[in-house]
Design a protein around this motif. Structure first.
Motif, mmCIF file in Angstrom:
data_model
loop_
_atom_site.group_PDB
_atom_site.id
_atom_site.type_symbol
_atom_site.label_atom_id
_atom_site.label_comp_id
_atom_site.label_asym_id
_atom_site.label_seq_id
_atom_site.Cartn_x
_atom_site.Cartn_y
_atom_site.Cartn_z
ATOM 1 N N GLY B 103 28.919 61.174 61.377
ATOM 2 C CA GLY B 103 29.018 62.235 62.375
ATOM 3 C C GLY B 103 29.513 63.574 61.867
ATOM 4 N N TYR B 104 29.883 63.627 60.592
ATOM 5 C CA TYR B 104 30.488 64.873 60.113
ATOM 6 C C TYR B 104 29.501 66.034 60.126
ATOM 7 C CZ TYR B 104 33.995 67.723 57.941
ATOM 8 O OH TYR B 104 34.924 68.700 57.728
ATOM 9 N N CYS B 105 28.268 65.775 59.727
ATOM 10 C CA CYS B 105 27.284 66.862 59.634
ATOM 11 C C CYS B 105 26.649 67.159 60.984
ATOM 12 C CB CYS B 105 26.191 66.499 58.619
ATOM 13 S SG CYS B 105 25.025 65.227 59.215
ATOM 14 N N LEU B 136 23.204 69.441 54.925
ATOM 15 C CA LEU B 136 23.265 68.202 54.145
ATOM 16 C C LEU B 136 23.919 67.091 54.966
ATOM 17 C CD1 LEU B 136 24.511 69.666 50.733
ATOM 18 C CD2 LEU B 136 22.165 69.094 51.390
ATOM 19 N N CYS B 137 23.372 65.879 54.804
ATOM 20 C CA CYS B 137 23.965 64.679 55.410
ATOM 21 C C CYS B 137 24.293 63.737 54.272
ATOM 22 C CB CYS B 137 22.960 64.016 56.359
ATOM 23 S SG CYS B 137 23.448 62.345 56.852
ATOM 24 N N CYS B 139 25.562 60.825 54.472
ATOM 25 C CA CYS B 139 25.151 59.449 54.776
ATOM 26 C C CYS B 139 23.657 59.288 54.491
ATOM 27 C CB CYS B 139 25.385 59.090 56.245
ATOM 28 S SG CYS B 139 27.036 59.386 56.852
ATOM 29 N N THR B 140 22.990 60.407 54.224
ATOM 30 C CA THR B 140 21.545 60.478 53.960
ATOM 31 C C THR B 140 20.712 59.924 55.121
ATOM 32 O OG1 THR B 140 21.326 58.363 52.802
ATOM 33 C CG2 THR B 140 21.942 60.279 51.471
ATOM 34 N N GLY B 141 21.181 60.167 56.320
ATOM 35 C CA GLY B 141 20.462 59.659 57.485
ATOM 36 C C GLY B 141 19.374 60.591 57.971
ATOM 37 N N TYR B 142 18.698 61.239 57.058
ATOM 38 C CA TYR B 142 17.766 62.312 57.441
ATOM 39 C C TYR B 142 16.638 61.855 58.352
ATOM 40 C CZ TYR B 142 20.115 65.067 53.875
ATOM 41 O OH TYR B 142 21.053 65.734 53.139
ATOM 42 N N GLN B 143 16.072 60.667 58.080
ATOM 43 C CA GLN B 143 14.898 60.256 58.858
ATOM 44 C C GLN B 143 15.230 60.189 60.349
ATOM 45 O OE1 GLN B 143 11.652 59.944 57.679
ATOM 46 N NE2 GLN B 143 11.386 60.068 59.903
ATOM 47 N N HIS B 144 16.404 59.630 60.674
ATOM 48 C CA HIS B 144 16.786 59.522 62.091
ATOM 49 C C HIS B 144 17.102 60.896 62.687
ATOM 50 C CE1 HIS B 144 16.560 55.253 62.331
ATOM 51 N NE2 HIS B 144 17.381 55.088 61.301
ATOM 52 N N ILE B 145 17.601 61.797 61.836
ATOM 53 C CA ILE B 145 17.893 63.154 62.323
ATOM 54 C C ILE B 145 16.571 63.849 62.666
ATOM 55 C CG2 ILE B 145 18.800 65.415 61.640
ATOM 56 C CD1 ILE B 145 20.911 63.861 59.954
ATOM 57 N N VAL B 146 15.592 63.690 61.788
ATOM 58 C CA VAL B 146 14.272 64.278 62.038
ATOM 59 C C VAL B 146 13.674 63.677 63.321
ATOM 60 C CG1 VAL B 146 11.913 64.477 61.155
ATOM 61 C CG2 VAL B 146 13.859 64.840 59.612
ATOM 62 N N ASN B 147 13.794 62.352 63.463
ATOM 63 C CA ASN B 147 13.279 61.697 64.682
ATOM 64 C C ASN B 147 13.971 62.246 65.927
ATOM 65 O OD1 ASN B 147 11.819 60.119 62.924
ATOM 66 N ND2 ASN B 147 13.072 58.278 63.187
#
Lengths: 289, 156
Positions: B103-105, B136-137, B139-147
């Motif tokens: 949740g930081y980013c 930057l994330c 946690c590298t959770g980019y795909q869910h952020i894009v979704n």
């Protein structure tokens, strides 16, 4: 990180900005978008005693066509360059390069004048201004003067700008057949290398016309934006077929001294990439004929 | 030299004023002067985007803006998005699509997305990804952020 203390003034006119800079004996700096200066101040590499904010000076931002020239005001933000109808139409290379700077947040704040004055060795717009043979209008305590971009960039973070002088406007001729190609440093989005190519191609034959003039400039490769004269010489007088472009681009490293060599890219790698991105910029510029 | 100067900024629709040192960064003004701690300090070097807010409707990294520069402007922070209990469509998207891990980013991601969708209400996946170039994330959770942002665009 907290910058050293300073005194902040907002100028409403160019004259007021010059006076506010001139009246203090201590170090004073103009502040535009702040996206080069503020990071330096946070690291305390720069500790001005006074900042004179020029973002509220009317007439210092904007893009206009006048007497066959395109003018860009110093405090025009990257996002405005990127979206400008005028630039997309007659100088697409400027819009294209601006759209590759940093990230959206940076493009919303940073300004062309700030980027040129700061002259980071890996900044995008210096190479574009050199390739377009742009002039910079500068005003200062001694009055107004005008400098060619090529002479303005002199070395590592070193430009032809005296204390108390302010860039007000960049002027250049329209040139559709110009393009910028860049290898991004993935974290910062500065250019590992970036090449701007501005071509004059004989009219009537599209990209098959003879190349009558070429100015090609590189950023990221060395201490400052510079012309690639070997590449230019190999293009002039030729039809820009693939072999010609490749042979010309091979000459990209010629005459470039003090090639950057750091953890993001060795000197050897940057020289090779300068060739690759020179070829891309030339192809893209020719395709606009 | 470092005397405090008055600043007036419209934050989340409300006029807020304070006397601040010119060197005070906008992010510290928001967090420390106004208590709006939803805006995070991440890298503090203009790269990670955790401190992203809107200034006059456009995303900016509030660690790279002085509060005095924002005087007279309208600033929107993560606290200004929801209307009462009703989440903003982008917040809803993050909720539904698991757009956050630590949740930081997240506040910065959401504000960057708000700026993007304002200018481009129907972005392609590539445009969403470029719109997040400045965030930057870890946690590298980019795909869910894009979704999450794609969902918000559809709902919006």
């Amino acid at each position: 990180m907290i910058p050293a203390a300073f005194d902040y003034r907002r100028a409403k006119t160019i004259d007021e900005a010059l006076a506010l800079i001139g009246e203090t004996a201590e170090e004073a700096r103009f502040l535009a978008g702040g996206h080069s200066l503020i990071p330096l101040m946070k690291l305390r590499f720069s500790q001005p005693d006074r900042l004179v904010d020029i973002m509220h000076v009317p007439g210092l931002a904007g893009i206009w066509e006048r007497n066959g020239q395109v003018g860009i005001g110093a405090t025009t933000r990257y996002v405005e360059l990127e979206r400008s109808r005028i630039l997309q139409d007659v100088l697409p290379v400027v819009a294209e390069a601006a759209g590759e700077i940093g990230d959206p947040q940076v493009r919303h704040r940073g300004t062309i004048g700030g980027s040129l004055a700061h002259a980071d060795p890996a900044a995008d717009l210096p190479a574009v201004m050199v390739a377009l043979d742009a002039f910079l209008d500068i005003v200062g305590p001694q009055g107004r003067r005008r400098v060619q971009a090529e002479d303005f960039f002199q070395g590592f973070f070193t430009v032809d700008l005296a204390e108390g002088e302010l860039i007000t406007e960049m002027r250049m001729l329209p040139r559709r057949t110009a393009a910028y190609a860049k290898l991004h440093q993935k974290a910062s989005h500065f250019a590992l290398v970036g090449v701007a190519a501005a071509l004059e191609i004989e009219a009537g034959n599209g990209a098959d016309g003879v190349c009558r003039g070429a100015r090609v400039a590189v950023t990221g490769l060395s201490t400052h934006a510079q012309r690639l004269r070997g590449v230019e010489a190999s293009l002039i007088g030729e039809r820009l077929e693939e072999e010609v472009i490749r042979a010309a681009a091979e000459r990209a490293p010629e005459g470039i001294e003090e090639v950057n060599d750091d953890l993001h890219g060795s000197a050897e790698y940057r020289r090779e990439m300068a060739k690759v991105f020179a070829a891309r910029a030339i192809r893209r510029a020719a395709a606009r004929a | 030299m470092s005397e405090k100067v008055p600043v007036e900024v419209r934050v989340n629709g409300e006029l807020r004023s304070a006397a601040v040192e010119p060197r005070l960064l906008l992010v510290h003004f928001l967090r420390e002067e106004l208590g709006l701690t939803g805006t995070h300090v991440g890298c503090d070097t203009s790269q990670c985007g955790a401190c992203t807010v809107l200034i006059d409707g456009r995303s900016a990294k509030s660690c790279t803006v002085f509060a005095v520069q924002a005087a007279g402007s309208a600033v929107t922070t993560i606290e200004g998005l929801a209307e009462g209990e009703a989440l903003h469509p982008i917040q809803e998207g993050f909720w539904e699509e698991h757009g956050l891990q630590c949740g930081y980013c997240t506040p910065g991601m959401i504000m960057a997305a708000a700026s993007l969708l304002k200018e481009n209400p129907d972005p392609s996946e590539t445009e969403i990804r470029s719109g997040l170039d400045g965030n930057l994330c870890r946690c590298t959770g980019y795909q869910h952020i894009v979704n999450a942002i794609a969902r918000a665009a559809q709902q919006g």
